[in-house]
Design an enzyme around this catalytic site. Structure first.
Site, PDB file in Angstrom:
ATOM      1  N   CYS A 163      32.245   1.364  -2.149  1.00  0.00           N
ATOM      2  CA  CYS A 163      31.357   2.236  -1.365  1.00  0.00           C
ATOM      3  C   CYS A 163      30.016   2.397  -2.070  1.00  0.00           C
ATOM      4  O   CYS A 163      29.861   2.070  -3.243  1.00  0.00           O
ATOM      5  CB  CYS A 163      32.013   3.587  -1.095  1.00  0.00           C
ATOM      6  N   ASP A 219      43.100  13.092  12.265  1.00  0.00           N
ATOM      7  CA  ASP A 219      41.911  13.742  11.714  1.00  0.00           C
ATOM      8  C   ASP A 219      42.377  14.691  10.637  1.00  0.00           C
ATOM      9  O   ASP A 219      43.511  15.168  10.668  1.00  0.00           O
ATOM     10  CB  ASP A 219      41.188  14.564  12.794  1.00  0.00           C
ATOM     11  N   CYS A 232      30.311   4.346  -5.404  1.00  0.00           N
ATOM     12  CA  CYS A 232      30.960   3.650  -6.520  1.00  0.00           C
ATOM     13  C   CYS A 232      30.136   2.443  -6.997  1.00  0.00           C
ATOM     14  O   CYS A 232      30.253   2.030  -8.149  1.00  0.00           O
ATOM     15  CB  CYS A 232      32.369   3.229  -6.122  1.00  0.00           C
ATOM     16  N   CYS A 285      36.695   0.538  -5.580  1.00  0.00           N
ATOM     17  CA  CYS A 285      36.036   0.946  -4.334  1.00  0.00           C
ATOM     18  C   CYS A 285      34.644   0.329  -4.287  1.00  0.00           C
ATOM     19  O   CYS A 285      33.926   0.309  -5.278  1.00  0.00           O
ATOM     20  CB  CYS A 285      35.941   2.471  -4.269  1.00  0.00           C
TER      21      CYS A 285
HETATM   22 ZN   LIG Z   1      33.807   4.841  -3.603  1.00  0.00          ZN
END
Ligand SMILES: [Zn+2]
Length: 401
Positions: A335, A295, A338, A333
């Site tokens: 995501c 973490d 993005c 990326c």
């Molecule tokens: Zn991203």
């Protein structure tokens, strides 16, 4: 029954592709855990964390104890229900924040007296109290109460700190074992042992698995103290083991040396967690060495300061060079940030102080970190067909119980 850890495949270098069966979720490992300090991974709603593939998030006992309070959270059915997070959670012991955030702390063998960083009120934390608070919060995994040895620390200071941490580990474990049935969501215990709070139990998690407790290896930067700490914790027989007191300002090769020394001493059939690491290349390196859980606040905290981790390196999004840059933050990326937004827009949000800046930056950074772990898991599992399902063989010979 505590958690079970299935090793799906172990590489010659020691990397483990595995799965941890927890009350609220079977978690694929190695896993990166986003930090949800006060019941929230800052700036990111729970449904987005789910869509990013986060399976296990961390909550900070110190913050939740001070606000809104563990008794209130217990009355509302536990932390999972309170924050509407159906997947797995882990709480730290509160120790690290007591030592890093609070004022006027006084440490004795009994525990730590400290003043809240919020309102100056006085509190006393003992291993037993930390267990009571963590059982009330009801995360899938709780942590033994420890003292994080600062860096640098003289040998005598590290020895004294370790002595305290080992005594507190024993007391944490004894108290946890005696009270773990009091967790707010438990459903598979005799009615007489159920918590007395009517109607406050969470939806029953699966598998009859109970909350688990991890011990924490300390010992500063002294290899022999680290070994001693690991061996004594293993004798106590925890459900999993963490390596704490790293990433506290020491050079990275020292962090690596401590991890490499301790990992072989920990039982292969229990999860191994390195606390508070690290940069993207570090989490990949440690996962390949056999660390199952990590973490770090880095991806979330850095995001709020406009630092993005990308496949092309670190990007300070507020730099002028991005003012009219129409590219996605990271062209490699996939995501949700993005796919939709440009560097120019993220820079503008940051410059304008828009709250959406923190949200979008954090979503990308978490996607990047979780994506690293996904790729590491895939590469560790190449020989998955030859893997076996691990079944614990009962208690260790030198177990006291
Ligand atoms: Zn991203």
């Amino acid at each position: 029954m505590a958690l079970t850890f299935h090793r799906i495949h172990t590489t010659p270098a020691g990397g483990r592709r595995g799965r941890i069966e927890l009350p609220h979720r079977a978690v694929q490992t190695p896993v990166f855990m986003p930090v949800g300090t006060a019941g929230s991974v800052k700036a990111v709603p729970q449904d987005i964390l789910e869509s990013l593939g986060a399976e296990l998030i961390l909550g900070n006992t110190y913050h939740l104890y001070l606000r809104p309070g563990h008794d209130a959270i217990r009355r509302m059915g536990g932390l999972h229900r309170f924050i509407s997070w159906p997947r797995a959670m882990l709480t730290d012991s509160g120790g690290f924040q007591v030592f890093s955030l609070s004022q006027l702390r006084k440490v004795t063998d009994e525990g730590v007296r400290f003043r809240s960083h919020l309102d100056g009120s006085s509190h006393f934390f003992t291993p037993e109290h930390s267990m009571d608070v963590q059982i009330s919060l009801g995360a899938d995994i709780a942590m033994a109460f420890d003292e994080c040895t600062e860096y640098p620390a003289e040998r005598s200071r590290a020895e004294e700190s370790l002595r305290l941490t080992m005594a507190w580990a024993r007391r944490s474990l004894d108290h946890f074992r005696a009270h773990q049935h009091e967790v707010p969501w438990i459903h598979n215990v005799a009615p007489a042992s159920r918590p007395a709070v009517a109607g406050a139990s969470s939806p029953a998690p699966g598998g009859g698995i109970t909350q688990s407790l991890f011990g924490i290896v300390q010992g500063g930067m002294y290899l022999d103290l680290r070994r001693q700490s690991a061996e004594r914790l293993v004798e106590m027989d925890f459900d999993g083991y963490a390596i704490g007191g790293l990433s506290v300002g020491e050079p990275r090769d020292l962090t690596l040396e401590m991890i490499a020394e301790v990992l072989p001493l920990l039982p292969a059939d229990k999860p191994r967690y390195v606390m508070g690491v690290g940069y993207p290349d570090e989490i990949e390196q440690y996962a390949r060495m056999g660390v199952d859980m990590m973490d770090c606040v880095l991806p979330t905290r850095a995001a709020r300061h406009g630092l993005l981790f990308t496949s092309q390196g670190r990007m300070t999004i507020k730099n002028r060079q991005y003012a009219e840059d129409q590219q996605p933050p990271d062209p490699n990326c996939n995501c949700m940030v993005c796919r939709r937004y440009t560097r120019a827009y993220l820079r503008h949000l940051m410059q304008a102080g828009e709250p959406l800046s923190a949200t979008l930056n954090t979503i990308h950074n978490l996607a990047y970190y979780l994506g690293i772990m996904e790729r590491v898991r895939a590469s560790l599992a190449i020989h998955q067909a030859g893997g076996d399902r691990f079944v614990p063989e009962g208690r260790r010979e030198n177990s006291p119980g």
